[in-house]
Enzyme design. Structure first.
Site, PDB file in Angstrom:
ATOM      1  N   ASP A 256       2.363 -16.755   3.403  1.00  0.00           N
ATOM      2  CA  ASP A 256       2.900 -15.494   2.894  1.00  0.00           C
ATOM      3  C   ASP A 256       2.406 -14.389   3.819  1.00  0.00           C
ATOM      4  OD1 ASP A 256       3.240 -13.056   1.618  1.00  0.00           O
ATOM      5  OD2 ASP A 256       2.828 -13.846  -0.389  1.00  0.00           O
TER       6      ASP A 256
ATOM      7  N   PHE B 269      -2.154 -12.822  -3.944  1.00  0.00           N
ATOM      8  CA  PHE B 269      -1.041 -12.086  -4.554  1.00  0.00           C
ATOM      9  C   PHE B 269       0.253 -12.562  -3.915  1.00  0.00           C
ATOM     10  CE2 PHE B 269       2.096  -8.749  -5.001  1.00  0.00           C
ATOM     11  CZ  PHE B 269       2.015  -8.485  -6.359  1.00  0.00           C
TER      12      PHE B 269
ATOM     13  N   LYS C 144       7.993  -6.480   2.961  1.00  0.00           N
ATOM     14  CA  LYS C 144       7.397  -5.165   3.208  1.00  0.00           C
ATOM     15  C   LYS C 144       7.914  -4.419   4.449  1.00  0.00           C
ATOM     16  CE  LYS C 144       3.609  -5.025   0.102  1.00  0.00           C
ATOM     17  NZ  LYS C 144       3.236  -6.277  -0.551  1.00  0.00           N
TER      18      LYS C 144
HETATM   19  C1  LIG Z   1       3.649  -7.116  -1.647  1.00  0.00           C
HETATM   20  C2  LIG Z   1       3.421  -8.584  -1.577  1.00  0.00           C
HETATM   21  C3  LIG Z   1       4.262  -9.493  -2.249  1.00  0.00           C
HETATM   22  C4  LIG Z   1       5.373  -9.048  -3.169  1.00  0.00           C
HETATM   23  O1  LIG Z   1       6.348  -8.312  -2.536  1.00  0.00           O
HETATM   24  P1  LIG Z   1       7.397  -7.455  -3.437  1.00  0.00           P
HETATM   25  O2  LIG Z   1       8.344  -6.896  -2.422  1.00  0.00           O
HETATM   26  O3  LIG Z   1       6.596  -6.414  -4.152  1.00  0.00           O
HETATM   27  O4  LIG Z   1       8.036  -8.397  -4.372  1.00  0.00           O
HETATM   28  C5  LIG Z   1       4.028 -10.837  -2.083  1.00  0.00           C
HETATM   29  N1  LIG Z   1       3.027 -11.281  -1.290  1.00  0.00           N
HETATM   30  C6  LIG Z   1       2.202 -10.441  -0.627  1.00  0.00           C
HETATM   31  C7  LIG Z   1       1.128 -10.994   0.248  1.00  0.00           C
HETATM   32  C8  LIG Z   1       2.368  -9.063  -0.763  1.00  0.00           C
HETATM   33  O5  LIG Z   1       1.527  -8.232  -0.135  1.00  0.00           O
END
Ligand SMILES: *Cc1c(COP(=O)(O)O)cnc(C)c1O
Length: 399
Positions: free
Chosen positions: A226, A140, A255
């Protein structure tokens, strides 16, 4: 339509139906606890999806933001502000696990935007014809069109085709398949989560990131990690990649960076960061003073309390207690990012969402990233008593 329940029909009716209606509406929070509109108290073991690592209404953060709100909110990025370089310095030092890592930072407003920055940076660094980004199935990376394509869940792509091109996916943890796909003449970057959070809290197999790092070095491909969900102490180290002993070229965070204030960041090694020139990328809000006041206070407070060690200690207690529940067949993840897998042979499999809903009504906030997995991501300041209380609520719900 009758408004039988304020939060389900009344309030949600005004919002686009991108989220399923929830049966509660929270109005207040302190530490690990939330209060709903009817005055009921809940233990928050989700932290707004791994966001509020320092808990709700933290006095130091509230003070920092209030002071900044009275001083200066916003100036645009056409001029410098005094806070964003300070946040960048803290972030750079955490990337270096306590030593300055010598990188540079771009500030955005969300995780998806931090990844957009990483993708644009990788494309510009890659040069003409070298623009592909290889990411993992079950990953994700966000909801914008490009980060949606980077997200390795084809069923999520379908309604939104055509998506920006230049994205390929490989099975997570399969180094041979990555080696087959990572053509150095077309691939600019490999983009991975050290632990796939939304995919059900699935850690990379031991040694995988080291092998990916070696492959990327051999072929001159950037390694982008990420750490939007895993970063800043949650997994028991400042970044999950510290546990693997690899240094990525680019790291994205968001986050927990502002403990709930919207802010994201893309860190890159200096040589890579310097590929960008003025005008290549930007953001009206990114790195603005109010958001940075929250991020700076958050990063300083996380360091002051040694957040990674708290996550390790509370994580071990939580993991052991969960593993002892008969309905739970296994616990994945590290520190305070845990996925409790419901017993696949028993009556619980594929009932994670139901269990999460029952837990909410019993006063415990959780979520279910997949059909058989319950995610637990409490604040890093969670107490032992709160861990025990949460597990006893979950035990009752699953019994
Ligand atoms: C939550 C998340 C995102 C996206 O972040 P947003 O602030 O919702 O755009 C991207 N990568 C990972 C691993 C995430 O957990």
């Amino acid at each position: 339509m009758s408004a039988t329940h304020a939060s389900e029909d009344g309030l949600s009716a005004l919002l686009m139906p991108t989220y399923a209606p929830a049966p509660v509406c929270f109005v207040e929070g302190h530490g690990s606890r939330l209060i709903d509109s009817e005055g009921r108290s809940y233990l928050d073991f989700l932290s707004g999806i791994a966001v509020t690592s320092l808990g709700h209404s933290h006095p130091v953060l509230a003070e920092a933001v209030c002071e900044q709100a009275r001083r200066l909110w916003h100036v645009s990025n056409l001029v410098t502000n005094e806070l964003s370089p300070k946040v960048a310095a803290e972030l750079d030092r955490l990337v270096g696990n306590g030593q300055p890592a010598g990188g540079r930072v771009f500030f955005a407003n969300s995780g998806a935007e931090a990844n957009e920055c990483a993708i644009k940076l990788a494309r510009k660094a890659g040069g003409h014809n070298r623009y592909e980004v290889v990411s993992a199935y079950n990953s994700f990376h966000g909801r914008t069109l490009a980060t949606l394509h980077a997200t390795g869940q084809p069923e999520k792509h379908e309604p939104f085709q055509p998506l920006p091109e230049g994205f390929r996916h490989v099975p997570f943890g399969d180094i041979a398949e990555l080696a087959r796909v990572a053509d150095p003449t077309t691939v600019a970057a490999v983009l991975l989560e050290p632990i796939q959070g939304e995919g059900g809290v699935v850690p990379a197999p031991a040694g995988y990131l080291t092998e990916v790092r070696r492959l990327c070095d051999e072929r001159g491909i950037l390694l982008v990690l990420d750490e939007i969900q895993t970063g800043l102490g949650r997994t028991g180290s400042w970044f999950a990649f510290h546990e693997e002993g690899v240094l990525p070229d680019v790291v994205t965070v968001a986050k927990s960076l502002g403990n709930g204030m919207p802010i994201g960041a893309c860190w890159a090694r200096r040589e890579i960061a310097d590929v960008f020139a003025p005008g290549d990328h930007g953001s009206t809000f990114g790195g603005q003073p109010l958001a940075c006041s929250a991020a700076l206070a958050t990063l300083l407070e996380l360091q002051r309390i040694d957040a990674p060690s708290l996550a390790r200690a509370a994580g071990e207690r939580l993991r052991n207690a969960l593993a002892a529940l008969p309905a739970i067949s296994g616990v994945r993840g590290r520190g305070l990012l845990l996925g409790a897998v419901l017993d696949a042979d028993g009556r619980h499999a594929h009932r994670a969402r139901e269990a999460v809903r029952s837990a909410l009504l019993a006063g415990l906030v959780l979520n279910a990233p997949t059909a058989d997995t319950i995610r637990l991501a409490p604040p890093l300041i969670v107490s032992e008593d709160e861990v025990d209380e949460a597990v006893s609520i979950l035990a009752e719900v699953l019994a």
